[in-house]
Design an enzyme around this catalytic site. Structure first.
Site: not given
Length: 252
Positions: A71, A73, A77
Site C-alpha cells: 500500500h 502512505d 497518513h
C-alpha cells in the site's frame, strides 16, 4: 499517432526503449487473513453477484483499511494537513528506482538497518542516487509472506524483530539526495523493536518531509540495484490517507 510511415509522439520511445524490458511485479495480492498491523481489522469480502447465483457478471464488495497489503502512505497518513493521495501528482508515479540491499545482513540479523556506508558503497558502484528517485530497501523479508508470525517475528516477550530503515540514511536520501519516495518489504518503516516500543518516528519523519512511501513490497531480489524504473499506481480517493497500491519495476 502515425504520419505516413513515421511514428509520432512517445510511441517510438516506448517501442524502442522498452523492447525486451522485464516488468517485475513488486506487489502482493491482498486477501482476508493476510499479515497486517495488529490494530487493523481484517478485510471483509462479500460476493454480491456471481454466475453461480444466476447473474451475468461477478461483483465483490471489499471492506478494508487503506493501509492494506502492499500500500501507499501519503503525508497525511501521519501529518495533519499533509498531502492526500489525490494530491500526489501522476508524474510521481513513474520514477527511477534505486534498490539498497541489506538482505545479507538481515538473513542473520533480523534487526538490521541500513547505514551511510551502504549508500556510499552503492554510489561508488553506480553513481549518485538520482534526485526525484524512488529508493527501495531490500531485506528479502517479503519471502516470509503470507506467514504473519514470520513477518512479525516476535520473541518470547512479544517484541517484533524485523529490519527497518535508519534515520541517518533516510535524512541523507531525502535532504541531500532529494529523493521523491521510499519503499520497503516489511510491515513498517521503523525496525520491529522500535515499533514494539511504540516508536514510529522514522515513518513520521518521511511523511513530514512531504514524501510518500510504499510498504510491503516484494520481488526486490529480482530487480537490479540501479537502472530500473518503478511504476506505482493506486486509486484516487478524495482526501485519501492510504490505499492498496500496484508497484511494478521495469528493467533489463
Amino acid at each position: 499517432m502515425m504520419d505516413g510511415n513515421r511514428e509520432l509522439g512517445l510511441w517510438p520511445v516506448f517501442r524502442e526503449a522498452f523492447a525486451g524490458a522485464v516488468f517485475t511485479d513488486l506487489t502482493h495480492a491482498f486477501f482476508p487473513g493476510q499479515p497486517r498491523f495488529p490494530d487493523f481489522p481484517d478485510e471483509q469480502r462479500t460476493l454480491l453477484q456471481d454466475y453461480s447465483l444466476g447473474h451475468d457478471c461477478q461483483v465483490h464488495h471489499y471492506a478494508h483499511v487503506g493501509q492494506w497489503g502492499t500500500h501507499v502512505d501519503p503525508p497525511v497518513h501521519y501529518i495533519k494537513g499533509g498531502r492526500t493521495l489525490d494530491n500526489i501528482p501522476a508524474a510521481q508515479m513513474l520514477l527511477p528506482l534505486a534498490v539498497l540491499d541489506i538482505s545479507g545482513r538481515a538473513a542473520t540479523d533480523p534487526d538490521a538497518t541500513p547505514t551511510l556506508a551502504d549508500v556510499v558503497k552503492w554510489e561508488d558502484r553506480y553513481g549518485r542516487i538520482p534526485a526525484g528517485s524512488f529508493v527501495a530497501l531490500r531485506t528479502d523479508w517479503s519471502q516470509r509472506w503470507p506467514d504473519a508470525a514470520r513477518m512479525h517475528n516476535r520473541d518470547a516477550g512479544g517484541r517484533a524483530h524485523c529490519p527497518g530503515w535508519s534515520l541517518e540514511v533516510l535524512a541523507h536520501l531525502i535532504e541531500d539526495r532529494q529523493i521523491t519516495a521510499i519503499g520497503h518489504e516489511q510491515l513498517d518503516t521503523d525496525p520491529g523493536l522500535a515499533v514494539s516500543a511504540g516508536d514510529d518516528s522514522l515513518e513520521r519523519y518521511v511523511l513530514s518531509q512531504d514524501r510518500w512511501q510504499i510498504e510491503m513490497l516484494t520481488n526486490l531480489d529480482q530487480v537490479p540495484a540501479a537502472g530500473a524504473l518503478i511504476m506505482a499506481s493506486w486509486p484516487k480517493p478524495k482526501d485519501g490517507s492510504g490505499f492498496p497500491a500496484r508497484a511494478i519495476a521495469i528493467h533489463r
